[in-house]
Write a protein that holds these residues in place. Sequence first.
Motif, short mmCIF file in Angstrom:
data_model
loop_
_atom_site.label_atom_id
_atom_site.label_comp_id
_atom_site.label_asym_id
_atom_site.label_seq_id
_atom_site.Cartn_x
_atom_site.Cartn_y
_atom_site.Cartn_z
N MET A 1 0.82 -1.19 0.00
CA MET A 1 0.00 0.00 0.00
C MET A 1 0.87 1.26 0.00
SD MET A 1 -3.18 0.42 -0.10
CE MET A 1 -4.51 1.48 0.26
N ARG A 2 2.05 1.15 0.57
CA ARG A 2 2.94 2.31 0.60
C ARG A 2 3.37 2.70 -0.82
NH1 ARG A 2 8.59 3.55 1.71
NH2 ARG A 2 8.63 5.42 2.99
N ASP A 3 3.60 1.70 -1.66
CA ASP A 3 3.98 1.98 -3.05
C ASP A 3 2.87 2.69 -3.80
OD1 ASP A 3 6.45 0.81 -2.70
OD2 ASP A 3 5.75 -1.17 -3.38
N PHE A 4 1.64 2.35 -3.48
CA PHE A 4 0.50 3.00 -4.13
C PHE A 4 0.49 4.49 -3.82
CE2 PHE A 4 -3.87 4.56 -3.64
CZ PHE A 4 -4.28 4.49 -4.96
N PHE A 5 0.64 4.84 -2.56
CA PHE A 5 0.61 6.26 -2.18
C PHE A 5 1.84 6.99 -2.68
CE2 PHE A 5 -2.40 4.65 1.06
CZ PHE A 5 -3.47 5.44 0.68
N LEU A 6 2.94 6.30 -2.80
CA LEU A 6 4.14 6.92 -3.37
C LEU A 6 3.90 7.27 -4.85
CD1 LEU A 6 7.08 7.71 -2.88
CD2 LEU A 6 7.71 5.40 -3.61
N ASN A 7 3.25 6.37 -5.58
CA ASN A 7 2.93 6.65 -6.98
C ASN A 7 1.91 7.78 -7.10
OD1 ASN A 7 4.62 4.89 -8.26
ND2 ASN A 7 3.16 3.20 -8.22
N VAL A 8 0.93 7.81 -6.23
CA VAL A 8 -0.10 8.86 -6.28
C VAL A 8 0.52 10.23 -6.02
CG1 VAL A 8 -2.18 9.72 -5.14
CG2 VAL A 8 -2.01 7.32 -5.76
N THR A 9 1.50 10.30 -5.11
CA THR A 9 2.12 11.60 -4.82
C THR A 9 3.01 12.08 -5.95
OG1 THR A 9 3.95 10.54 -3.66
CG2 THR A 9 2.06 11.24 -2.34
N ARG A 10 3.38 11.22 -6.86
CA ARG A 10 4.23 11.65 -7.98
C ARG A 10 3.43 12.43 -9.03
NH1 ARG A 10 7.57 6.14 -8.99
NH2 ARG A 10 8.69 6.16 -7.03
N TYR A 11 2.18 12.15 -9.19
CA TYR A 11 1.41 12.78 -10.26
C TYR A 11 1.28 14.29 -10.11
CZ TYR A 11 0.33 8.18 -12.03
OH TYR A 11 0.43 6.92 -12.54
N ARG B 1 3.35 16.34 -8.70
CA ARG B 1 4.68 16.90 -9.01
C ARG B 1 4.94 16.86 -10.51
NH1 ARG B 1 8.69 13.79 -5.18
NH2 ARG B 1 7.20 12.12 -5.57
N TYR B 2 4.54 15.78 -11.16
CA TYR B 2 4.71 15.68 -12.60
C TYR B 2 3.87 16.75 -13.31
CZ TYR B 2 4.25 13.93 -17.33
OH TYR B 2 4.22 13.83 -18.69
N LEU B 3 2.64 16.95 -12.87
CA LEU B 3 1.77 17.95 -13.48
C LEU B 3 2.35 19.35 -13.32
CD1 LEU B 3 -0.93 18.55 -14.86
CD2 LEU B 3 -1.93 18.76 -12.60
N ILE B 4 2.87 19.67 -12.14
CA ILE B 4 3.46 20.99 -11.92
C ILE B 4 4.71 21.16 -12.79
CG2 ILE B 4 4.67 22.39 -10.20
CD1 ILE B 4 2.68 21.22 -8.14
N ALA B 5 5.55 20.15 -12.85
CA ALA B 5 6.76 20.24 -13.65
C ALA B 5 6.42 20.38 -15.14
CB ALA B 5 7.64 19.01 -13.43
#
Length: 68
Positions: free
Chosen positions: A1-11, A13-17
């Motif tokens: 489940m930790r990997d799931f939230f790690l992936n969700v938090t990347r989006y 940052r990707y959108l802002i970049a």
Amino acid sequence: MRDFFLNVTRYPRYLIAFGLGVANSVLEPLAQRRSNPVTAVALIGALVSGLLSLSFILRAMVTPEVIA
């Protein structure tokens, strides 16, 4: 489940970049041309008309009554 939230938090940052990269590639050539007064006035006019158009479109989408 930790990997799931790690992936969700990347989006976000990707959108802002991605958004900053697009803004940089659009605004940098325009900033180089702002020294010409005619171009500066045209850019300001385009910005104002774009913001007004966006405002009118969003207002028409939100307001259910017909404006005639």
